[in-house]
Motif scaffolding. Structure first.
Motif, PDB file in Angstrom:
ATOM      1  N   ARG A  62      -4.440  15.282  -4.859  1.00  0.00           N
ATOM      2  CA  ARG A  62      -5.147  14.162  -5.046  1.00  0.00           C
ATOM      3  C   ARG A  62      -5.323  13.904  -6.566  1.00  0.00           C
ATOM      4  NH1 ARG A  62      -9.355  16.965  -1.627  1.00  0.00           N
ATOM      5  NH2 ARG A  62      -9.359  15.884   0.208  1.00  0.00           N
TER       6      ARG A  62
ATOM      7  N   LEU B 252      -4.644   9.691  -4.560  1.00  0.00           N
ATOM      8  CA  LEU B 252      -4.728   9.157  -3.362  1.00  0.00           C
ATOM      9  C   LEU B 252      -5.692   9.612  -2.425  1.00  0.00           C
ATOM     10  CD1 LEU B 252      -3.135  11.565  -1.761  1.00  0.00           C
ATOM     11  CD2 LEU B 252      -1.057  10.378  -2.728  1.00  0.00           C
ATOM     12  N   SER B 253      -5.908   9.212  -1.047  1.00  0.00           N
ATOM     13  CA  SER B 253      -6.994   9.819  -0.243  1.00  0.00           C
ATOM     14  C   SER B 253      -6.139  10.737   0.529  1.00  0.00           C
ATOM     15  CB  SER B 253      -7.510   8.723   0.500  1.00  0.00           C
ATOM     16  OG  SER B 253      -8.495   7.915  -0.465  1.00  0.00           O
TER      17      SER B 253
ATOM     18  N   HIS C 182      -2.783   5.437   0.595  1.00  0.00           N
ATOM     19  CA  HIS C 182      -2.375   5.120  -0.701  1.00  0.00           C
ATOM     20  C   HIS C 182      -2.498   3.545  -0.914  1.00  0.00           C
ATOM     21  CE1 HIS C 182      -0.002   3.930  -4.378  1.00  0.00           C
ATOM     22  NE2 HIS C 182      -0.648   4.900  -5.004  1.00  0.00           N
TER      23      HIS C 182
ATOM     24  N   SER D 294      -2.076  -0.102  -2.781  1.00  0.00           N
ATOM     25  CA  SER D 294      -1.357  -0.559  -4.113  1.00  0.00           C
ATOM     26  C   SER D 294      -1.094  -2.181  -4.064  1.00  0.00           C
ATOM     27  CB  SER D 294      -0.121   0.112  -4.589  1.00  0.00           C
ATOM     28  OG  SER D 294       0.591  -0.473  -5.486  1.00  0.00           O
TER      29      SER D 294
ATOM     30  N   THR E 248       4.115   1.962  -3.521  1.00  0.00           N
ATOM     31  CA  THR E 248       3.412   2.659  -2.308  1.00  0.00           C
ATOM     32  C   THR E 248       4.213   3.624  -1.561  1.00  0.00           C
ATOM     33  OG1 THR E 248       1.605   1.143  -2.188  1.00  0.00           O
ATOM     34  CG2 THR E 248       2.131   2.626  -0.205  1.00  0.00           C
TER      35      THR E 248
END
Length: 93
Positions: free
Chosen positions: A33, A38-39, A58, A60, A66
């Motif tokens: 992270r 990102l998640s 992600h 973008s 990405t």
């Protein structure tokens, strides 16, 4: 806008309890992270001592960016000695 989604199946090789697995995964998730912005979350296999499935997303404006970020994330996960990547699936939405 491009959303890249990656599902990664892992084996936590030296885990003998859920606590061991949680420590390894928390360390890995926190590092990913902060490094890649990102998640990421554990999706299922919560009750298994050794297996984990991670969901990574992600977002973008650039699809190629990405893809590069998600590939670097996978490389970072593969370099982690405490886990083994069993499989991964990448897709762009």
């Amino acid at each position: 806008m491009t959303v890249g989604v990656c599902t990664v199946e892992l084996e936590v090789s030296d885990s003998n309890s859920l606590k061991d697995k949680r420590q390894v995964l928390q360390s890995l998730l926190t590092r990913l992270r902060s490094k890649f912005n990102l998640s990421i979350a554990q999706l299922d296999t919560h009750g298994s001592w050794r297996n984990a499935t991670l969901g990574i997303a992600h977002v973008s404006n650039d699809a190629q960016y990405t893809d590069r970020v998600l590939n670097k994330v996978l490389d970072t996960i593969e370099q982690e000695t405490r886990v083994i990547v069993l499989g991964c699936e990448l897709e762009r939405l």
